[in-house]
Design a protein around this motif. Structure first.
Motif, short mmCIF file in Angstrom:
data_model
loop_
_atom_site.label_atom_id
_atom_site.label_comp_id
_atom_site.label_asym_id
_atom_site.label_seq_id
_atom_site.Cartn_x
_atom_site.Cartn_y
_atom_site.Cartn_z
N ARG A 136 0.84 -1.19 0.00
CA ARG A 136 0.00 0.00 0.00
C ARG A 136 0.88 1.24 0.00
O ARG A 136 2.02 1.22 0.46
N LEU A 137 0.29 2.34 -0.48
CA LEU A 137 0.98 3.62 -0.57
C LEU A 137 0.20 4.64 0.26
O LEU A 137 -1.01 4.79 0.07
N PHE A 138 0.88 5.35 1.17
CA PHE A 138 0.24 6.34 2.03
C PHE A 138 0.97 7.68 1.87
O PHE A 138 2.17 7.76 2.12
N ARG A 139 0.23 8.72 1.45
CA ARG A 139 0.83 10.05 1.40
C ARG A 139 1.07 10.56 2.80
O ARG A 139 0.16 10.58 3.64
N ALA A 140 2.29 11.01 3.06
CA ALA A 140 2.65 11.42 4.41
C ALA A 140 1.82 12.62 4.88
O ALA A 140 1.52 12.75 6.07
N ASP A 141 1.44 13.51 3.95
CA ASP A 141 0.69 14.69 4.37
C ASP A 141 -0.77 14.38 4.67
O ASP A 141 -1.52 15.28 5.08
N ARG A 142 -1.20 13.14 4.48
CA ARG A 142 -2.57 12.75 4.85
C ARG A 142 -2.59 11.91 6.13
O ARG A 142 -3.65 11.47 6.54
N VAL A 143 -1.41 11.68 6.71
CA VAL A 143 -1.34 10.94 7.96
C VAL A 143 -1.70 11.89 9.10
O VAL A 143 -1.01 12.88 9.34
N ARG A 144 -2.80 11.62 9.77
CA ARG A 144 -3.25 12.49 10.87
C ARG A 144 -2.53 12.17 12.17
O ARG A 144 -2.33 13.03 13.02
N SER A 145 -2.16 10.92 12.37
CA SER A 145 -1.35 10.54 13.53
C SER A 145 -0.68 9.21 13.22
O SER A 145 -1.19 8.42 12.42
N ALA A 146 0.47 9.00 13.85
CA ALA A 146 1.22 7.76 13.65
C ALA A 146 1.81 7.33 14.99
O ALA A 146 2.43 8.14 15.68
N ARG A 147 1.59 6.09 15.35
CA ARG A 147 2.09 5.58 16.64
C ARG A 147 2.83 4.27 16.41
O ARG A 147 2.33 3.35 15.76
N LEU A 148 4.05 4.20 16.96
CA LEU A 148 4.82 2.97 16.85
C LEU A 148 4.27 1.91 17.79
O LEU A 148 3.90 2.21 18.93
N LEU A 149 4.21 0.70 17.32
CA LEU A 149 3.78 -0.42 18.14
C LEU A 149 4.99 -1.20 18.64
O LEU A 149 6.10 -1.06 18.10
N ASP A 150 4.79 -2.02 19.63
CA ASP A 150 5.89 -2.82 20.16
C ASP A 150 6.21 -4.00 19.26
O ASP A 150 7.30 -4.57 19.34
N ASP A 151 5.26 -4.37 18.40
CA ASP A 151 5.45 -5.56 17.55
C ASP A 151 6.51 -5.29 16.48
O ASP A 151 6.53 -4.22 15.86
N PRO A 152 7.37 -6.28 16.20
CA PRO A 152 8.32 -6.12 15.10
C PRO A 152 7.60 -6.13 13.75
O PRO A 152 6.53 -6.71 13.61
N VAL A 153 8.20 -5.47 12.77
CA VAL A 153 7.60 -5.38 11.45
C VAL A 153 7.49 -6.78 10.83
O VAL A 153 8.32 -7.66 11.09
N ARG A 154 6.46 -6.98 10.01
CA ARG A 154 6.23 -8.28 9.37
C ARG A 154 6.28 -8.10 7.85
O ARG A 154 5.25 -8.05 7.19
N ARG A 155 7.49 -7.96 7.33
CA ARG A 155 7.65 -7.79 5.89
C ARG A 155 7.66 -9.15 5.21
O ARG A 155 8.04 -10.16 5.80
N ARG A 156 7.29 -9.14 3.93
CA ARG A 156 7.35 -10.38 3.16
C ARG A 156 8.81 -10.76 2.92
O ARG A 156 9.62 -9.91 2.59
N PRO A 157 9.16 -12.03 3.09
CA PRO A 157 10.56 -12.47 2.95
C PRO A 157 11.12 -12.13 1.57
O PRO A 157 10.47 -12.35 0.55
N GLY A 158 12.33 -11.58 1.56
CA GLY A 158 13.02 -11.29 0.32
C GLY A 158 12.54 -10.06 -0.42
O GLY A 158 13.03 -9.76 -1.51
N VAL A 159 11.61 -9.31 0.16
CA VAL A 159 11.05 -8.13 -0.50
C VAL A 159 11.71 -6.87 0.06
O VAL A 159 11.81 -6.72 1.28
N GLU A 160 12.15 -5.98 -0.83
CA GLU A 160 12.80 -4.75 -0.42
C GLU A 160 11.99 -3.54 -0.89
O GLU A 160 11.10 -3.66 -1.73
N LEU A 161 12.34 -2.37 -0.34
CA LEU A 161 11.61 -1.13 -0.65
C LEU A 161 11.55 -0.87 -2.15
O LEU A 161 10.48 -0.54 -2.68
N ALA A 162 12.68 -0.98 -2.84
CA ALA A 162 12.71 -0.64 -4.27
C ALA A 162 11.72 -1.51 -5.06
O ALA A 162 11.04 -1.02 -5.97
N GLY A 163 11.62 -2.79 -4.72
CA GLY A 163 10.71 -3.67 -5.43
C GLY A 163 9.25 -3.33 -5.18
O GLY A 163 8.43 -3.34 -6.10
#
Length: 333
Positions: free
Chosen positions: A194-221
């Motif tokens: 998904r793509l989220f425009r930063a200027d439309r984010v009304r609030s952002a809160r970090l969670l304690d859970d580690p990120v769950r990225r798909r294996p082998g997938v990087e930002l550029a892809g």
């Protein structure tokens, strides 16, 4: 050249630590056998480098070994000082750090290349923002950055375009992308990109859970998938128009996103094809008055005719909609 490749291997090992031979081969576009020959050459020149085979093996420098690498070419030195999207550094709070880093790089450059690099920094400026983009809403990237660099999940309150109330999402960030002066958060939501425009984010809160990225997938892809999805989005209607030649340049600037191909040259009038997601969007062509004519389809012509009649009715009615024209000051009543 082999010397450039040896320098590249040395830099990669200094910054990455242990690197598999096949990864070095892919990065430098050579065979694994060539990589091992290069490693032997580095070792013969006094660089403490060694290779370990096996599933978790790779090529690595002896712990604690560092070298000051000053073998940059003239073009590489100049390239470092062409700072694309300077606003990006400020938005990330890195403008001061960038200046400090460049001063250190300048000091480390080979003496013959320093004047060219310094001149480049004064003569080349890249401004990634578009003309007349309007006032930009302030963007707070602090929480987004922290989530990206700490590999933690993120809880967003996000307002979509055309909606008044924000929605709440839990996302797994891959990174931040700045495109044409606009920041985007690239993340997975429920395993889908998904793509989220930063200027439309009304609030952002970090969670304690580690990120769950798909294996082998990087930002550029992920960015490439999302970018293509936006650019290749299926359009709802194709409109053929003709444009007076003396207005063609402005027409192309204004309607570039709707022009899938260059206009066809045909004398005083030039034919162009536009794509629109919905029929009412063709009303923007009224900005060119009689300098642009819609040729096809008929429903697009009808849409513009209806819009023109509405404008005529609005301005052709009595003044201020009061039923009778108001007298001018000083007129005989």
């Amino acid at each position: 050249m082999k010397s450039d490749r040896l320098l590249s291997i040395l830099l990669l090992l200094q910054t990455r630590g242990r690197v598999p031979a096949h990864e070095l081969a892919d990065r430098l576009e050579v065979s694994v056998r060539t990589i091992y020959r290069d490693i032997e050459a580095l070792s013969a020149s006094g660089v403490p480098v060694y290779a370990e085979r096996g599933r978790h093996g790779g090529i690595e420098l002896l712990a604690g070994f560092r070298t000051d690498v000053t073998g940059l070419t003239a073009d590489e030195s100049r390239a470092l000082f062409i700072l694309a999207a300077q606003g990006a550094h400020a938005a990330l709070g890195l403008d001061t750090a960038l200046g400090s880093a460049l001063r250190k790089v300048m000091a480390a450059l080979p003496a013959p290349h320093r004047p060219a690099a310094e001149v480049t920094s004064r003569r080349i400026l890249v401004d990634a923002t578009r003309w007349k983009s309007g006032p930009q809403q302030a963007v707070d990237l602090e929480a987004l950055q922290e989530a990206v660099f700490s590999d933690r999940r993120l809880r967003l309150r996000y307002r979509h375009s055309g909606e008044r109330e924000p929605r709440t999402y839990t996302v797994d960030p891959y990174g931040l992308v700045a495109k044409a002066g606009v920041w985007y958060l690239v993340a997975d939501r429920r395993g889908a990109p998904r793509l989220f425009r930063a200027d439309r984010v009304r609030s952002a809160r970090l969670l304690d859970d580690p990120v769950r990225r798909r294996p082998g997938v990087e930002l550029a892809g992920v960015w490439e998938v999302l970018r293509r999805r936006v650019e290749e989005r299926e359009e709802g209607i194709e409109v053929t128009v003709r444009v007076r030649r003396d207005r063609l340049d402005m027409f192309q600037r204004m309607f570039a996103p709707q022009l899938p191909a260059p206009p066809e040259d045909a004398g005083d009038w030039v034919t162009a094809r536009l794509t629109y997601p919905v029929l009412p969007a063709v009303r923007q062509l009224l900005a060119f008055s009689d300098q642009v004519e819609v040729l096809h389809p008929p429903e697009a012509r009808a849409e513009l005719l209806a819009a023109a009649r509405s404008v005529t009715a609005l301005y052709g009615s009595t003044a201020h909609g009061q039923g009778e024209p108001k007298h001018r000051p000083g007129a005989v009543g």
